[in-house]
Design an enzyme around this catalytic site. Structure first.
Site, short mmCIF file in Angstrom:
data_model
loop_
_atom_site.label_atom_id
_atom_site.label_comp_id
_atom_site.label_asym_id
_atom_site.label_seq_id
_atom_site.Cartn_x
_atom_site.Cartn_y
_atom_site.Cartn_z
N ASP A 122 10.77 10.60 -8.92
CA ASP A 122 10.60 10.03 -7.58
C ASP A 122 11.51 8.81 -7.43
OD1 ASP A 122 9.61 9.99 -5.00
OD2 ASP A 122 7.91 8.69 -5.51
N LYS B 214 -1.59 -2.56 -9.77
CA LYS B 214 -1.72 -1.36 -8.94
C LYS B 214 -2.98 -0.60 -9.33
CE LYS B 214 1.73 1.02 -7.38
NZ LYS B 214 2.91 1.93 -7.19
N GLY C 230 0.67 5.95 -0.89
CA GLY C 230 -0.16 7.11 -1.16
C GLY C 230 -0.79 7.07 -2.54
N MET C 231 -0.15 6.37 -3.48
CA MET C 231 -0.69 6.28 -4.84
C MET C 231 -1.83 5.29 -4.95
SD MET C 231 2.85 6.39 -7.05
CE MET C 231 2.00 5.79 -8.51
N GLY C 232 -1.90 4.34 -4.03
CA GLY C 232 -2.96 3.35 -4.12
C GLY C 232 -2.52 2.02 -3.52
N VAL D 183 -1.36 -2.09 -4.20
CA VAL D 183 -0.76 -3.02 -5.15
C VAL D 183 -1.21 -4.43 -4.75
CG1 VAL D 183 1.36 -3.91 -6.16
CG2 VAL D 183 1.23 -1.52 -5.44
N ARG E 261 0.84 -1.18 0.00
CA ARG E 261 0.00 0.00 0.00
C ARG E 261 0.88 1.23 0.00
NH1 ARG E 261 -5.25 -1.40 1.73
NH2 ARG E 261 -5.37 -3.47 2.68
#
Length: 691
Positions: free
Chosen positions: A139, A45, A26-28, A30, A24
């Site tokens: 990133d 994802k 911040g983007m979602g 997996v 898990r």
């Protein structure tokens, strides 16, 4: 799917059967899933719903995920599919059995230097592939480096982070905030971000892997951001005793505050790390692989920069003050000093002795008058950077700056290849002509007297009251009086080879020669005593070859022909120091506290005489002759038919290039005029400028 919008084992989503949650963020979320069409295990994802409310964002996400999927590299995690299903954005990629690099470092505390370098080299290679496709990751961090049990590294989330980050610039639940341990200073300031931001982040990863901590870890997020902007790269030794000292220079360069002072590519950083660890030989030339929006000074992506204050993205343009074209791709480019072992400069102390010196760290002063927008205990990377004294930001824009104006074009005969100004006249040589041409620099008119020197005049220089002519055809040096333009004495026989350059100063006339008809003949630099008209001492053999030479600051500076190297030879001790410059260097000159080298890759390298730090300045295509005078540096762009002016104080291009004529080559400057030879036009051009 449950009431919270999460998938459960056994659910089928977009042709994938869910096996369980793999992670898990911040983007979602997996998931470990099985792609039903090929019956293979993948990582699926699902992007957090809060990030996908903007319709334009959804379109960009799918488009750029496809771009990321086009990357074919052994260290890039393959993306198999992407799209939208049931109102949710998703993408699937290879499922890697193992840990990410963050987990590995936490478990091992510190990685062995050889292991850390090998991992960073793999990630650097992956970044090169992305940058060569115009993709900036933005990133790069250990959590995005997946590791197999055999230390094979995969870099993941290519092409996705920028869109996700800009869509969630605030700190709402599920939103993205900056990874503070690895963020580049220009990213913090909201400036244009290119491949060099990823290189900075990769340097932070190397430091983290070697020491077990990020380089600028502080007690608060504000202090961490401030450290990225202002503090020098920390030393490795106190945190990780036993790490080879050569890593210090690698880290110092990778974490340079100015992007121009970093490695030319992520791959170069990886190779330097391997060399520092003793696993590979240090490279003697570097390269820029980034293109498009990823290239330094390239076309800005409409969402590369954050608008000050609101976290949204907006179009941006390069700083107009730069006044230069984008850097060509796939060309050598080292912005700072590079060692041939580690990253310090390699010096040869007299015959046979070698020592390595570490570069001095410059004092970095950042005027960070920005406002850090903090929320929920973390720092969002969207704040205003005050651009002090920037005329381009004032109302009405900057006044137009004119580099110079073409004042005259004077015919001189076939293919003029060398120029020098002496005695109020411009001396012009053509290798195929038997006579020199003289032009009165006040009237721009040819002078009737034309000294006969024979064919093969390769280079000219003035000094000790005379004009000196190096001839490669006869391998001789001729001396002519400045006033009467008559030969003085007999020709001076030079060491075997083919003379290509001559320079005066430091008590002598110096001639650089390449190998002649016999391939085994060394490439040399010889000193001629101007009073005795004889060779003084032994010729200095140059293993990197001889392209051009200049004299100044107590040294002879030799441009290498075989490698992208400038060698500084101390005239008192014969100690040598080799500096890496741009790709395929051509000509060299000194003045205004610096050495200036034109590079065939479309750049000029400025070598600071005090620090020997090197700055790369983009100019036109295939620059050749370069000269300094009256507060200006002029360089001839052979393929563009132009001449570019550089301000030696700022190192920036002044105004637009001046169109001068066909195939400009040699340059000479005196007063407020630059003279440029035009090979295709059989002429010389005069450009007047205001200092």
């Amino acid at each position: 799917m449950d009431s919270q919008g999460e998938l459960r084992p056994g659910d089928v989503f977009a042709g994938h059967r869910i096996e369980g949650v793999a992670g898990r963020g911040g983007m979602g979320v997996v998931y470990r899933a099985t792609a039903q069409d090929l019956d293979r295990v993948v990582a699926l994802k699902l992007v957090a719903p809060a990030l996908t409310t903007d319709p334009s964002f959804r379109e960009r996400f799918i488009r750029e995920t496809k771009v990321a999927a086009s990357l074919d590299h052994p260290n890039v995690i393959p993306v198999f599919a992407a799209g939208e299903e049931a109102g949710r954005l998703y993408f699937s990629m290879r499922y890697v059995e193992g840990d990410d690099l963050r987990t590995l470092i936490r478990r091992e505390i510190r990685l062995a230097p050889e292991r850390a370098a090998a991992i960073v080299a793999q990630v650097g290679s992956a970044l090169d592939a992305a940058h060569a496709s115009g993709i900036v990751h933005r990133d790069v961090k250990p959590a995005n480096v997946l590791m197999t049990g055999r230390d094979h590294a995969y870099l993941t989330d290519f092409g996705l982070t920028k869109r996700l980050h800009s869509a969630a610039a605030d700190t709402r639940p599920g939103g993205w905030v900056g990874t503070l341990g690895y963020v580049a200073p220009e990213q913090i300031r909201g400036e244009r971000v290119d491949a060099r931001a990823d290189i900075y982040a990769l340097g932070c990863i190397l430091f983290h892997a070697l020491t077990g901590a990020t380089p600028y870890a502080r007690e608060s997020d504000e202090a961490t951001l401030w450290a990225h902007l202002n503090d020098p790269p920390p030393p490795i030794g106190p945190r990780a005793p036993g790490v080879p000292e050569d890593f210090e220079a690698v880290i110092a360069r990778a974490l340079a505050k100015d992007p121009a002072d970093r490695f030319g590519s992520a791959g170069d950083l990886g190779r330097a790390a391997l060399a520092a660890a003793g696993r590979a030989r240090a490279v003697s030339s570097e390269r820029v692989v980034a293109v498009g929006a990823a290239a330094p000074g390239g076309r800005d992506d409409p969402e590369t920069m954050a608008s000050p204050g609101d976290g949204s993205s907006s179009p941006s343009t390069p700083d107009a003050a730069e006044g230069a074209p984008a850097a060509p791709a796939n060309t050598p480019l080292p912005p700072t000093r590079l060692a041939l072992r580690g990253l310090g400069a390699v010096r040869r102390r007299g015959p046979g002795r070698r020592t390595a010196s570490r570069p001095k760290r410059g004092v970095v002063v950042a005027a960070a008058a920005g406002v850090l927008l903090l929320g929920a205990g973390v720092a969002a990377l969207t704040f205003t950077a005050d651009r002090v004294n920037d005329p381009g930001r004032r109302a009405g824009g900057p006044a137009e700056v004119v580099a110079g104006r073409l004042a005259a074009t004077v015919g001189v005969g076939p293919r003029p290849n060398a120029l020098v100004i002496a005695g109020g006249r411009l001396w012009v040589a053509s290798q195929g002509e038997t006579r020199l041409r003289l032009i009165d620099i006040k009237t721009n008119k040819p002078v009737p007297s034309a000294p006969k020197v024979g064919v093969g005049a390769a280079a000219l220089d003035a000094g000790f009251g005379s004009v000196w002519i190096a001839k490669g055809t006869t391998q001789t040096l001729l001396e002519y009086g400045v006033k009467r333009a008559r030969r003085i004495g007999a020709p001076i026989t030079l060491p075997p080879g083919t003379a290509v350059s001559v320079a005066t100063g430091a008590g002598g006339v110096w001639v650089g020669s390449r190998s002649g008809r016999e391939a085994f003949e060394p490439q040399t630099v010889a000193r001629i005593d101007p009073r005795a008209a004889t060779i003084a001492g032994s010729a200095l053999i140059q293993p990197d070859g001889v392209q051009d030479i200049a004299v100044g600051d107590g040294a002879v500076w030799v441009v290498g022909r075989e490698r992208a190297i400038v060698t500084r030879i101390d005239v008192s001790t014969n100690d040598e120091e080799r500096l890496v410059v741009g790709g395929d260097p051509q000509r060299i000159t000194l003045g205004q506290g610096a050495v200036w080298v034109s590079n065939n890759d479309g750049s000029v390298s400025r070598i600071n005489l005090k620090s020997l730090n090197i700055k790369r300045i983009p100019v036109g295509r295939e620059p050749r002759g370069i000269a300094v005078g009256r507060g200006a540096v002029w360089v001839a762009n052979s393929l563009d038919g132009t001449a570019t002016r550089i301000d030696p104080k700022t190192g920036k291009v002044v105004g637009e290039p001046v169109e001068v004529g066909g195939n400009p080559s040699a340059v000479a400057v005196r007063g407020g005029a630059a003279w440029i030879s035009l090979l295709a036009d059989n002429a010389v051009a005069r450009v007047n400028f205001t200092p």
